[in-house]
Design an enzyme around this catalytic site. Structure first.
Site, PDB file in Angstrom:
ATOM      1  N   ASP A   1     -24.045   1.105   1.787  1.00 47.66           N
ATOM      2  CA  ASP A   1     -24.649   0.523   2.985  1.00 47.66           C
ATOM      3  C   ASP A   1     -25.620  -0.568   2.534  1.00 47.66           C
ATOM      4  O   ASP A   1     -25.918  -0.716   1.334  1.00 47.66           O
ATOM      5  CB  ASP A   1     -25.330   1.593   3.851  1.00 47.66           C
ATOM      6  CG  ASP A   1     -25.484   1.100   5.301  1.00 47.66           C
ATOM      7  OD1 ASP A   1     -25.274  -0.110   5.550  1.00 47.66           O
ATOM      8  OD2 ASP A   1     -25.801   1.910   6.183  1.00 47.66           O
TER       9      ASP A   1
HETATM   10  C1  BGC Z   1     -25.916  -0.244   8.811  1.00 51.71           C
HETATM   11  C2  BGC Z   1     -24.405  -0.234   8.742  1.00 51.71           C
HETATM   12  C3  BGC Z   1     -23.870  -1.628   8.888  1.00 51.71           C
HETATM   13  C4  BGC Z   1     -24.471  -2.486   7.800  1.00 51.71           C
HETATM   14  C5  BGC Z   1     -23.950  -3.898   7.791  1.00 51.71           C
HETATM   15  C6  BGC Z   1     -26.529  -1.273   7.890  1.00 51.71           C
HETATM   16  O1  BGC Z   1     -27.869  -1.424   8.133  1.00 51.71           O
HETATM   17  O2  BGC Z   1     -26.407   1.039   8.492  1.00 51.71           O
HETATM   18  O3  BGC Z   1     -23.902   0.628   9.734  1.00 51.71           O
HETATM   19  O4  BGC Z   1     -22.477  -1.631   8.843  1.00 51.71           O
HETATM   20  O5  BGC Z   1     -25.874  -2.511   7.983  1.00 51.71           O
HETATM   21  O6  BGC Z   1     -24.409  -4.621   8.857  1.00 51.71           O
END
Ligand code: BGC
Ligand code: BGC
Length: 734
Positions: A264
């Site tokens: 993530d």
């Molecule tokens: C979130 C994810 C997301 C990623 C990319 C993160 O902060 O937890 O769910 O896909 O950002 O935007």
């Protein structure tokens, strides 16, 4: 390319090229016009080589822009390897569908698949290759703002819908036109953060992890998802993004996942703050060892993998393993032959928000609404004077904070739809109050926070609304959370409607008792006060682009609501976490009893349970009939009921089958959903509905560590809500 050619390419790449395939940057570094920033702005400072050979980009879309970036990038890349473009397409690309929690209320996998199929088409023509959904995290605590992205509290329903969404995104071949690669997230147990605080600790025992949380991700893997994203939290004290047990033993070995694992946003670097990695270099080593292929927006891989290789802390074979997986995904998508995939400006214009997509968004919204209360005031009778009073009456911000590619301008509001459809001969429209008052803290949502409305203007809004309520026969009140109050990093301790709207509600109650609430929200809320005074409550969540039309369809009775809650609505915040499939205690019981598992000052049960939802018609369900009360280990039981529509309107009922193992080697939940069926019935129509109970439905993690059923007594319920008492028993024989 053939597998052989991929391998040859891998062998020809320099170490830097290989490492950078594992780096993901935002579009900022490619001078993209509009970049959607979905995480903290970091001081990454990648050098030119990293930018010109990074393997993937997130947060940009648009066929023209992505073609430009791809062209410029591939020209400079020593091996002309194409970039992968990824985007947070969560509940639609341009045509925005209801939020995932709302879609789950349809209990309809076919609908979820259809919506995902459209989102995939729109994303694909916009140049996107990978979408960051579905979110497969099980949720039990509405304080966590990301419950809006989930399918709710039940592993069976979650698994069914996650599988359907992936089928919609990927089709049978991700390379085929209109398909994109899905990413199951966030592995694992992100939805179990303590006290609903986003990014916080997860304390979970292994049986609970395995029985409740892991099965949904596994359904995603079985559905063939090409990518998995790690989670920010720890699991068994180790951050998920560097957790070898989780990512290698469980995800890859047990679940058989062969695709790409992405961290993530900046999560690998964050393991230093967790106090698990010594420093960024240590974090990079641990993440690669755990099998994390792509480092999303942290400096860990780009700054450290080379040194780690040089000092033999990691092997070339380990690096190659991850690079190979990234190249293979690019190859599966057909990018070596066609690096734009479906990105096409003309098709963008034809497809995005086209009539058909809007129709499905409208249907999806209708199916996602849950009728919580209705004393007969709905559907609205002809000839009544209707006042719409509330901040969502003519408000386009009903998409959600995770509709980052959607545009509120495309939304049809309730007022617009009502005027266009000419459903109500006499209707007036008032916002009555802002969604939140001027002092409400929505810091951090740069450029999105609501404008301050001067006090005098607010007083006038209220006054006009009260006059409108006095004039009307029926008042429809579209109230709810601000769309920025749910989503990522939006944990809350109070789950009530913003006070300024409650003030409006109380004022309207004083002058007109005929109130229908339309509830806009991304999570279960404490709505005790609304329940006491409103004659009807329709849960409409954040309904998406076609929300206004869908609401009018249901208010007018053109459509009959059929949604069911995928998550319990608590009586109050103090009950959280609350979920229907909790373990049996030695002292079950309800308020009023002295010695029971509950509270002195609140009931033990929620305000509205999982699976609950009314209709404009009534359904009668007969007692269960079983073809036999003893199930041999290798056979089945057929359980049937008769369902009759006893009302005056055609309607859809969602039948739910629950099972409980009455006594087992470990304590079992009081009941667990094992099957659902949608039934459409005309007035007075009756149908026999049969479920098959199989041994697989009786299995659990036994005390001896085996995933199996145990002989003995079982209870089975068939009804239209998790609180059904329509029960029969059977025996699983030895
Ligand atoms: C979130 C994810 C997301 C990623 C990319 C993160 O902060 O937890 O769910 O896909 O950002 O935007
Ligand atoms: C309590 C014990 C107590 C016992 C006998 C139980 O209800 O939990 O603490 O000793 O009763 O009075």
């Amino acid at each position: 390319m053939t597998q052989k050619q991929v391998e040859k390419l891998l062998q020809e790449m320099s170490v830097e090229e290989k490492i950078n395939q594992l780096v993901q940057l935002t579009g900022v570094f490619y001078k993209a016009g509009d970049v959607v920033l979905t995480g903290p702005e970091l001081d990454l400072n990648p050098d030119k080589t990293v930018i010109s050979t990074a393997g993937s980009v997130l947060g940009v879309y648009g066929a023209k822009e992505l073609r430009r970036i791809q062209d410029e990038y591939m020209k400079k890349h020593p091996h002309h390897i194409p970039l992968l473009f990824m985007m947070d397409v969560i509940h639609g690309m341009k045509t925005i569908f209801p939020i995932p929690l709302a879609q789950a209320s349809s209990f309809n996998p076919d609908l979820i698949k259809e919506c995902a199929g459209i989102a995939a088409k729109e994303a694909a023509v916009s140049g996107i290759h990978v979408v960051f959904s579905p979110m497969a995290d099980l949720v039990r605590d509405a304080r966590w703002g990301r419950v809006m992205e989930s399918f709710g509290e039940d592993p069976y329903l979650n698994g069914l819908l996650v599988g359907a969404e992936i089928a919609g995104y990927q089709g049978t071949d991700i390379a085929a036109p209109g398909n994109v690669c899905a990413c199951v997230k966030h592995f694992a147990a992100y939805g179990a953060v303590e006290a609903g605080r986003d990014y916080d600790t997860v304390e979970i025992c292994t049986p609970t992890l395995r029985e409740f949380y892991l099965p949904t991700y596994e359904k995603g893997i079985q559905a063939g998802a090409g990518m998995v994203m790690t989670s920010f939290n720890t699991v068994n004290r180790i951050p998920a993004s560097v957790n070898s047990w989780l990512l290698r033993n469980i995800l890859r070995n047990e679940m058989g996942f062969k695709g790409v694992v992405i961290s993530d946003y900046s999560a690998i670097g964050e393991t230093v703050a967790h106090g698990y990695a010594q420093d960024e270099k240590d974090a990079a080593q641990k993440a690669l060892e755990a099998g994390v292929d792509i480092d999303m927006m942290s400096p860990a891989y780009m700054n450290n993998l080379k040194a780690l290789l040089e000092e033999d802390s990691i092997s070339t074979a380990l690096l190659d393993e991850s690079v190979r997986r990234v190249l293979e995904l690019k190859n599966q998508l057909g990018l070596f032959e066609n690096p734009y995939k479906d990105g096409d400006e003309t098709k963008e214009q034809q497809l995005l928000l086209c009539k058909h997509h809007r129709e499905i968004a409208r249907k999806a919204a209708v199916q996602s609404f849950v009728l919580l209360e209705n004393d007969g005031i709905l559907p609205l009778k002809a000839g009544k004077k209707i006042a719409f009073i509330g901040p969502y009456t003519n408000n386009k911000e009903i998409l959600s904070s995770w509709a980052v590619t959607g545009n509120p301008e495309d939304v049809v509001t309730i007022k617009e739809a009502s005027k266009e459809l000419e459903l109500f001969s006499e209707a007036r429209y008032f916002s009555g109050s802002p969604v939140v008052d001027n002092s409400y803290n929505l810091e951090g949502f740069v450029g999105k926070a609501p404008k301050n409305i001067p006090e005098e203007e607010q007083a006038k809004m209220l006054e006009e609304a009260i006059e409108g309520a006095k004039w009307a026969d029926v008042v429809i009140m579209p109230l709810g959370e601000h769309f920025l109050q749910s989503g990522e990093a939006t944990s809350r301790v109070e789950l009530t409607i913003p006070e300024i709207q409650m003030r409006l509600f109380r004022k309207i109650c004083e002058v007109n008792p005929n109130i229908v609430i339309l509830l806009f929200n991304g999570r279960p809320l404490d709505i005790r006060e609304l329940k006491k005074s409103a004659r009807a409550i329709l849960e409409v969540w954040f309904p998406g682009t076609e929300g206004g039309h869908a609401i009018c369809d249901v208010l007018s009775g053109k459509e009959n609501p059929s949604g069911k809650l995928p998550m319990s609505f608590p009586y109050c915040v103090g009950q959280l976490p609350i979920y229907y499939n909790h373990y049996a205690t030695g002292r079950p019981g309800e308020a009023g009893q002295r010695y029971h598992a509950g509270y002195m000052d609140a009931p033990a049960s929620p305000l509205y349970p999982f699976g609950y939802g009314k209709s404009y018609t009534n359904f009668e369900i007969t007692p269960i009939s079983l073809n036999t009360s003893v199930m041999a280990a290798d056979s089945k039981i057929y359980a049937s009921v008769l369902v009759r529509n006893t009302g005056m309107k055609a309607g859809t009922e969602i039948l739910q089958l629950y099972i409980q193992d009455v006594a087992a080697s470990v304590v079992r939940p009081v009941k667990e959903l094992k099957a659902i069926k949608r039934i459409e019935l005309k007035p007075q129509q009756e149908k026999k509905i049969e479920f098959v109970i199989e041994k697989d439905m009786l299995k659990f993690l036994r005390q001896d560590g085996n995933w199996d059923a145990e002989p003995g007594k079982f209870r089975v319920w068939i009804g239209n809500c998790s609180d059904t008492e329509n029960m029969a028993t059977f025996i699983l024989s030895k």
